[in-house]
Motif scaffolding. Structure first.
Motif, short mmCIF file in Angstrom:
data_model
loop_
_atom_site.label_atom_id
_atom_site.label_comp_id
_atom_site.label_asym_id
_atom_site.label_seq_id
_atom_site.Cartn_x
_atom_site.Cartn_y
_atom_site.Cartn_z
N VAL A 66 -6.09 2.30 -3.39
CA VAL A 66 -6.62 1.22 -3.04
C VAL A 66 -5.44 0.07 -3.31
O VAL A 66 -5.27 -0.96 -2.46
CB VAL A 66 -7.72 0.59 -4.22
N GLY A 67 -4.52 0.27 -4.10
CA GLY A 67 -3.48 -0.73 -4.50
C GLY A 67 -2.65 -0.81 -3.03
O GLY A 67 -2.29 -1.81 -2.49
N THR A 68 -2.26 0.26 -2.45
CA THR A 68 -1.68 0.39 -1.13
C THR A 68 -2.26 -0.22 -0.13
O THR A 68 -1.59 -0.86 0.88
CB THR A 68 -1.03 1.78 -0.90
N SER A 186 2.18 6.67 -7.63
CA SER A 186 2.11 5.32 -8.23
C SER A 186 3.28 4.38 -8.33
O SER A 186 3.30 3.37 -7.97
CB SER A 186 1.39 5.47 -9.75
N VAL A 187 4.52 5.24 -8.38
CA VAL A 187 5.78 4.63 -8.13
C VAL A 187 5.98 3.99 -6.88
O VAL A 187 6.32 2.80 -6.69
CB VAL A 187 6.85 5.43 -8.57
N LEU A 188 5.48 4.88 -5.84
CA LEU A 188 5.83 4.49 -4.33
C LEU A 188 4.93 2.72 -4.36
O LEU A 188 5.35 2.04 -3.61
CB LEU A 188 5.01 5.36 -3.43
N MET A 189 3.50 3.16 -4.74
CA MET A 189 2.76 1.84 -4.85
C MET A 189 3.58 0.65 -5.36
O MET A 189 3.28 -0.51 -4.46
CB MET A 189 1.59 1.97 -5.41
N LEU A 190 3.99 0.75 -6.42
CA LEU A 190 4.75 -0.36 -6.88
C LEU A 190 5.86 -0.94 -6.02
O LEU A 190 6.19 -2.05 -6.01
CB LEU A 190 5.33 -0.03 -8.49
#
Lengths: 335, 272
Positions: A66-68, A186-190
């Motif tokens: 959802v973040g992405t 999750s790192v990719l999203m950040l």
């Protein structure tokens, strides 16, 4: 003209510099960050399992899809648009990826690219309809939501795609960080949030995007190609949804035609909770990250404290209305 | 050059006219049966403030659009510094050194002053940061913006503040500063004092004078007669798609100007 008239209506005194406190309150991400910290504080007292490295990592992992989506959604909303089709577009992209890789005999990397390209194409169609046909984004993307959903069901024949090659689930793997393990996804999203922040804040294209949502006429009259810019925003958002599709596949390990059905609304929720104005031109992408994390923390925390999942949805709904209400009041004040 | 212009047959102002910076000859624009410009002439002289006045439907905005590239005339000629030019869009006119301040449309309220001043003309950092990472040079844009604002004596301290925090007159100041900063030949202003209070109007009029005094001729379209008579060096009166009179505020009064505008009195130019 005499100089006396010029002096008569002399320039008024310079604006008084806004006070520190006022400047701090004007930081649009302060509210969402405060809400996020408050939620964390509450749940760390309510459950001793909340504030652990493992749980934090889990929240990030639950939020990454959802973040992405919210990164792309933010860009679209900043132009005073909205994208209701991003969840369905992502689901279709994930089906394209997994289908091609598993039963299409296509190399995994090419399948991934094809999936991302599919989402980018959907974005480009959305953007073109909004820009060239001057259709309202709400309607265009509502239609596209149904089209993408139907395409997903047609291509999948309601079957979940399993037996994926490793490359497709690579982003779901973890690496050690201190005592806990963190997923690459999750790192990719950040990283995507960071890149989006940079582009929006520090490049001409980003400044134009803000101005576009604020006063499109000013941008057009400043000589910027508004059409190309707007189609570009929807297309880049599509690429981000394609990356979200890859993250989705990596998280679930399958190609699921039922996935992502409420993710469009969740991404809008994250953006709105993050303080980005639905009327465009105002807000920070960092806020959208806080918004996505806030939704993640509330869901996770309520789960840990044993609250029924229905209440998670209820609370999220109330928060969204509150956030939009605050935005609306702020808008009226400015007028 | 005056032998080729229709002006040579006119009595008013026909002597010692320097070469116009911007000139329109016989401009025609029709929309179906409506003739917005009917062989309209126009000239802007170096270092002057020229006001364009006219009743609604006289073709004022069509004329200004033709000058700023927002409209392509059906026939007629535009000359910039004596050279024929053709504009296919506002960007062409801007490239040629003509900047236009549009009423209400000029600024993005949520963006800061520097971003607005450089909107569409952002300065990038030197080196790889600029060329590869497209990093805009905010400190430089802020200091340049401050310089441009100071050139026009607009007293705003912080270039980082959002335009929406400014008063109406100050916003107009930002738009004027942008035009003055980038114009090389002409600044055109569409209704610069509309919706402003008395004090703010005075402030904007001073700005317009400073732009002229810094060396740029200014075209001002306005309904605000007192303002026109206060700042204009010459007044172009537009009626029924043509220029019907050129007035000097020192030699005439508002009543006469209004009479010519409405057709109650004849203009001082022979019909072309």
């Amino acid at each position: 003209m005499s100089t006396t008239t010029a002096e008569r209506a002399a320039t008024p005194p310079a604006e008084a510099a806004p006070s520190r406190v006022k400047a701090l309150l004007a930081v649009p991400t302060l509210g969402p960050l405060g809400a996020l910290l408050l939620a964390c504080l509450y749940f760390s007292f309510a459950s001793d399992r909340f504030l652990t490295g493992g749980n934090m990592s889990l929240i990030l992992q639950q939020v990454m899809v959802v973040g992405t989506l919210a990164v792309g959604q933010s860009a679209v909303i900043l132009t005073a648009g909205i994208d209701l089709s991003n969840g369905a577009s992502m689901a279709f992209g994930s089906l394209v990826m997994t289908k091609l890789a598993v039963s299409g005999g296509v190399p995994a990397w090419l399948a991934i690219l094809a999936g991302i390209a599919t989402c980018a194409a959907i974005g480009a169609v959305n953007g073109s309809l909004v820009t060239l046909m001057k259709l309202p984004p709400f309607i265009v993307t509502l239609g596209m939501l149904n089209i993408a959903m139907a395409l997903t069901h047609i291509t999948s024949k309601e079957q979940t795609v399993t037996g994926l090659p490793d490359l497709l689930t690579k982003l779901g793997d973890t690496f050690p960080l201190g005592q806990t393990r963190v997923t690459y996804g999750s790192v990719l999203m950040l990283v995507l949030f960071a890149v989006a922040w940079y582009v929006l804040r520090h490049t001409a294209a980003g400044r134009h995007l803000y101005a576009l949502g604020d006063n499109p006429d000013a941008v057009r009259l400043a000589g910027v190609n508004v059409r190309r810019q707007l189609i570009g925003v929807y297309t880049v958002a599509g690429v981000l949804y394609g990356i979200a599709a890859l993250l989705l596949v990596a998280r679930t390990g399958v190609g699921d035609p039922q996935a992502g059905q409420t993710d469009n609304l969740d991404s809008i929720t994250a953006v709105v909770l993050g303080g980005i104005s639905l009327f465009g031109g105002r807000g920070s992408i960092v806020g959208a990250l806080y918004g996505a994390l806030l939704v993640g923390v509330i869901r996770n925390g309520l789960q840990l404290t044993g609250v029924d999942s229905v209440y998670q949805i209820l609370i999220t709904g109330i928060l969204v209305i509150l956030a939009v209400g605050v935005d609306q009041i702020a808008r009226r004040r400015r007028k | 050059m005056s032998t080729e212009t229709p002006l040579s047959t006119e009595t008013a102002l026909s002597t010692e006219i320097p070469r116009p910076v911007l000139e329109g000859r016989g401009l025609v624009k029709r929309y179906g049966h409506v003739t917005a410009l009917d062989g309209c002439d126009f000239e802007l002289l170096p270092g002057e403030i020229l006001a364009v006045i006219g009743d609604n439907g006289a073709g004022k905005s069509s004329l200004i659009k033709a000058l700023s590239g927002a409209l392509i005339p059906d026939s007629g000629q535009l000359l910039l510094d004596g050279e024929p030019v053709r504009f296919h869009g506002p960007a062409d006119a801007r490239r040629a050194g003509i900047e236009t301040v549009y009423q209400d449309l000029a600024v993005a309220p949520a963006l800061d002053i520097a971003s607005n001043l450089f909107l569409g003309r952002e300065i990038r950092r030197k080196g790889v940061f600029g060329s590869v990472f497209r990093l805009v040079d905010k400190p430089r844009m802020q200091s340049d913006a401050a310089k441009h604002m100071a050139d026009l004596k607009i007293g705003i301290r912080s270039m980082g503040q959002a335009v929406e925090t400014l008063s109406g007159g100050q916003r107009q100041g930002v738009a004027v500063a942008r035009a003055a900063a980038f114009a090389r030949h002409v600044v055109i202003m569409d209704e610069p004092t509309a919706a402003l209070g008395v004090k703010e109007t005075g402030m904007v009029l001073d700005l317009i004078r400073r732009v002229r005094d810094n060396g740029l001729p200014v075209v001002v379209i306005s309904h605000d007669m007192p303002a026109v008579f206060e700042i204009a060096d010459r007044v172009h009166v537009q009626r029924l798609g043509r220029r019907v009179a050129i007035l000097r505020p020192s030699e005439t009064d508002m009543a006469e100007a209004v009479a010519i505008m409405t057709g109650a009195a004849p203009g001082n130019l022979a019909a072309a």
